[in-house]
Design a protein around this motif. Structure first.
Motif, PDB file in Angstrom:
ATOM      1  N   PHE A 191       0.988  -1.240   0.057  1.00 41.45           N
ATOM      2  CA  PHE A 191      -0.078  -0.051  -0.123  1.00 41.45           C
ATOM      3  C   PHE A 191       0.907   1.296  -0.026  1.00 41.45           C
ATOM      4  O   PHE A 191       0.408   2.356  -0.126  1.00 41.45           O
ATOM      5  CB  PHE A 191      -0.898   0.230   1.279  1.00 41.45           C
ATOM      6  CG  PHE A 191      -2.035  -1.037   1.098  1.00 41.45           C
ATOM      7  CD1 PHE A 191      -2.959  -0.763   0.016  1.00 41.45           C
ATOM      8  CD2 PHE A 191      -2.378  -1.981   1.989  1.00 41.45           C
ATOM      9  CE1 PHE A 191      -4.120  -1.580  -0.133  1.00 41.45           C
ATOM     10  CE2 PHE A 191      -3.451  -2.950   1.666  1.00 41.45           C
ATOM     11  CZ  PHE A 191      -4.643  -2.625   0.798  1.00 41.45           C
ATOM     12  N   ALA A 192       2.083   1.045   0.270  1.00 36.70           N
ATOM     13  CA  ALA A 192       2.713   2.330   0.146  1.00 36.70           C
ATOM     14  C   ALA A 192       3.489   2.887  -1.340  1.00 36.70           C
ATOM     15  O   ALA A 192       3.948   3.630  -1.501  1.00 36.70           O
ATOM     16  CB  ALA A 192       4.249   2.124   1.158  1.00 36.70           C
ATOM     17  N   GLU A 193       3.132   1.952  -2.368  1.00 35.92           N
ATOM     18  CA  GLU A 193       3.519   2.205  -3.668  1.00 35.92           C
ATOM     19  C   GLU A 193       2.201   2.555  -4.264  1.00 35.92           C
ATOM     20  O   GLU A 193       1.108   2.423  -4.067  1.00 35.92           O
ATOM     21  CB  GLU A 193       4.022   0.516  -4.297  1.00 35.92           C
ATOM     22  CG  GLU A 193       4.973  -0.032  -3.611  1.00 35.92           C
ATOM     23  CD  GLU A 193       6.483   0.599  -4.075  1.00 35.92           C
ATOM     24  OE1 GLU A 193       6.095   0.994  -5.291  1.00 35.92           O
ATOM     25  OE2 GLU A 193       7.188   0.700  -3.364  1.00 35.92           O
ATOM     26  N   PRO A 194       2.312   3.240  -5.418  1.00 33.80           N
ATOM     27  CA  PRO A 194       1.338   3.583  -6.268  1.00 33.80           C
ATOM     28  C   PRO A 194       0.763   2.431  -7.112  1.00 33.80           C
ATOM     29  O   PRO A 194       1.447   1.567  -7.385  1.00 33.80           O
ATOM     30  CB  PRO A 194       1.951   4.703  -7.225  1.00 33.80           C
ATOM     31  CG  PRO A 194       3.273   4.335  -7.479  1.00 33.80           C
ATOM     32  CD  PRO A 194       3.711   3.712  -5.968  1.00 33.80           C
ATOM     33  N   ARG A 236       4.923  -2.199 -16.507  1.00 33.74           N
ATOM     34  CA  ARG A 236       6.292  -2.308 -16.948  1.00 33.74           C
ATOM     35  C   ARG A 236       6.890  -1.058 -17.024  1.00 33.74           C
ATOM     36  O   ARG A 236       8.051  -1.039 -17.014  1.00 33.74           O
ATOM     37  CB  ARG A 236       5.990  -2.961 -18.367  1.00 33.74           C
ATOM     38  CG  ARG A 236       5.813  -4.361 -18.523  1.00 33.74           C
ATOM     39  CD  ARG A 236       6.233  -4.836 -20.039  1.00 33.74           C
ATOM     40  NE  ARG A 236       5.171  -4.112 -20.799  1.00 33.74           N
ATOM     41  CZ  ARG A 236       4.016  -4.582 -21.371  1.00 33.74           C
ATOM     42  NH1 ARG A 236       3.347  -5.669 -20.825  1.00 33.74           N
ATOM     43  NH2 ARG A 236       3.288  -3.694 -22.342  1.00 33.74           N
ATOM     44  N   GLN A 237       6.237   0.125 -17.187  1.00 35.69           N
ATOM     45  CA  GLN A 237       6.933   1.385 -17.460  1.00 35.69           C
ATOM     46  C   GLN A 237       7.246   1.891 -16.085  1.00 35.69           C
ATOM     47  O   GLN A 237       7.670   2.938 -15.891  1.00 35.69           O
ATOM     48  CB  GLN A 237       6.096   2.157 -18.146  1.00 35.69           C
ATOM     49  CG  GLN A 237       5.647   1.636 -19.521  1.00 35.69           C
ATOM     50  CD  GLN A 237       7.252   1.741 -20.476  1.00 35.69           C
ATOM     51  OE1 GLN A 237       7.933   2.551 -20.049  1.00 35.69           O
ATOM     52  NE2 GLN A 237       7.365   0.701 -21.178  1.00 35.69           N
ATOM     53  N   GLY A 238       6.714   1.229 -15.098  1.00 36.03           N
ATOM     54  CA  GLY A 238       7.225   1.815 -13.737  1.00 36.03           C
ATOM     55  C   GLY A 238       6.447   2.836 -13.195  1.00 36.03           C
ATOM     56  O   GLY A 238       6.780   3.610 -12.116  1.00 36.03           O
ATOM     57  N   PHE A 239       5.278   3.012 -13.568  1.00 39.36           N
ATOM     58  CA  PHE A 239       4.268   3.902 -13.140  1.00 39.36           C
ATOM     59  C   PHE A 239       3.510   3.525 -12.030  1.00 39.36           C
ATOM     60  O   PHE A 239       2.508   4.073 -11.491  1.00 39.36           O
ATOM     61  CB  PHE A 239       3.410   4.489 -14.177  1.00 39.36           C
ATOM     62  CG  PHE A 239       4.050   5.320 -15.173  1.00 39.36           C
ATOM     63  CD1 PHE A 239       4.611   6.395 -14.728  1.00 39.36           C
ATOM     64  CD2 PHE A 239       4.491   4.897 -16.557  1.00 39.36           C
ATOM     65  CE1 PHE A 239       5.337   7.187 -15.773  1.00 39.36           C
ATOM     66  CE2 PHE A 239       5.039   5.378 -17.287  1.00 39.36           C
ATOM     67  CZ  PHE A 239       5.451   6.664 -16.902  1.00 39.36           C
ATOM     68  N   GLY A 240       3.322   2.223 -11.625  1.00 40.37           N
ATOM     69  CA  GLY A 240       2.913   1.743 -10.549  1.00 40.37           C
ATOM     70  C   GLY A 240       2.797   0.146 -10.344  1.00 40.37           C
ATOM     71  O   GLY A 240       3.272  -0.686 -11.256  1.00 40.37           O
ATOM     72  N   ILE A 241       2.284  -0.442  -9.359  1.00 44.11           N
ATOM     73  CA  ILE A 241       2.152  -1.800  -9.159  1.00 44.11           C
ATOM     74  C   ILE A 241       0.821  -2.350  -9.263  1.00 44.11           C
ATOM     75  O   ILE A 241       0.037  -1.480  -9.014  1.00 44.11           O
ATOM     76  CB  ILE A 241       3.150  -2.541  -8.300  1.00 44.11           C
ATOM     77  CG1 ILE A 241       2.541  -2.007  -6.881  1.00 44.11           C
ATOM     78  CG2 ILE A 241       4.479  -2.050  -8.406  1.00 44.11           C
ATOM     79  CD1 ILE A 241       3.480  -2.805  -5.630  1.00 44.11           C
ATOM     80  N   THR A 242       0.543  -3.612  -9.390  1.00 45.94           N
ATOM     81  CA  THR A 242      -0.763  -4.010  -9.219  1.00 45.94           C
ATOM     82  C   THR A 242      -0.807  -5.762  -8.522  1.00 45.94           C
ATOM     83  O   THR A 242       0.492  -5.979  -8.036  1.00 45.94           O
ATOM     84  CB  THR A 242      -1.441  -4.166 -10.605  1.00 45.94           C
ATOM     85  OG1 THR A 242      -2.754  -4.456 -10.409  1.00 45.94           O
ATOM     86  CG2 THR A 242      -0.838  -5.103 -11.326  1.00 45.94           C
TER      87      THR A 242
END
Length: 295
Positions: A191-194, A236-242
């Motif tokens: 939850f600390a990640e976008p 992949r582009q590093g704008f968030g995780i899921t």
């Protein structure tokens, strides 16, 4: 008020008219000529009309008989078509199955099952409705859909269910992300990640929101998309995780990491309790259950 004829009587009448005589009709229908004559006489008496001119060696239709012949042929064609349709449905030659499937399962789990069922029953039409598992559950409850994949939990217990998938939900990150290669990721770290999440109504989003409630943490939603390829591209582009079911993380640029502790999700094929399933739908349920080990 009862009709003055039935389908058998109409078939005798049309056969006499088309063959031009009682003897020829009797031979075609494999009955005695006297039975044919009696059937026509009874029909004329009930209608209070003369349908045939009787000549010494032949018969011909009266104008009233000509009028009846067109209607009789139409009724017999419709009856034959109805009988054939019922035979085809009984033999699963025709029919339709409408199945609601969440996009994650529709893309990665169900194609072999759908193609396998279609190969076995090529005449049955398959219609796939894509929606979130919770939305599909509401559609089944409202009678808008007969079959669908739902989350196997307390909210779906009022439905008939057959377990399909019990698989791990994992964190999906780029291969160069600090989480990649680790044994586990805690909810606090996640939850600390976008985050890139599905919209409301999908089991993917409901899973994350349930995890947030359990931990008292808030999701940092950077993107919302129900499109799996787009979600993967953003990750992949590093704008968030899921988070995905483990099988969905199938690209070399992405890594699947377990939650700590590991988290599993159960999904079932479901329909309304006491609902009528057609033969085609029942055959589909049986096929999926028999082949669910391939999921």
């Amino acid at each position: 008020m009862s009709l003055p004829f039935d389908l058998r009587t109409l078939r005798v009448f049309t056969t006499v008219a088309e063959r031009g005589g009682f003897s020829a009709a009797a031979r075609e229908l494999h009955v005695a000529q006297s039975a044919i004559s009696q059937t026509i006489a009874n029909l004329e008496r009930r209608l209070e009309l003369t349908l045939f001119h009787r000549h010494e060696r032949r018969i011909s239709l009266t104008p009233e008989g000509q009028a009846l012949l067109g209607h009789a042929r139409d009724l017999l064609e419709r009856a034959d078509a109805a009988h054939l349709a019922m035979r085809e449905l009984h033999g699963l030659v025709k029919g339709e199955v409408r199945i609601g499937i969440p996009s994650m399962l529709g893309s990665y789990y169900f194609p072999p099952l759908l193609m396998g069922f279609k190969a076995r029953h090529p005449g049955i039409r398959l219609t796939v409705v894509e929606a979130g598992a919770r939305r599909l559950q509401r559609m089944i409850a409202a009678g808008e859909l007969d079959l669908g994949v739902v989350i196997d939990d307390d909210q779906s217990r009022q439905m008939e269910r057959r377990r399909l998938v019990h698989e791990e939900m994992v964190v999906c990150v780029p291969v160069d992300h600090p989480f990649a290669g680790r044994d586990g990721v805690s909810p606090e770290e996640f939850f600390a990640e976008p985050l890139v999440l599905f919209q409301d109504g999908y089991f993917h989003r409901e899973f994350v929101e349930g995890l947030a409630r359990q931990t008292g943490l808030a999701a940092n939603v950077a993107f919302q998309s129900n499109l799996i390829p787009l979600t993967k591209a953003i990750v992949r582009q590093g704008f968030g995780i899921t988070t995905f079911l483990r099988r969905v993380v199938d690209e070399p640029e992405l890594a699947a990491v377990s939650f700590d502790p590991p988290t599993w999700l159960a999904l079932s094929l479901a329909w309304a309790k006491d609902a009528y399933l057609s033969r085609a739908e029942r055959a589909f349920v049986d096929f999926v259950i028999d082949h669910r080990q391939s999921l």
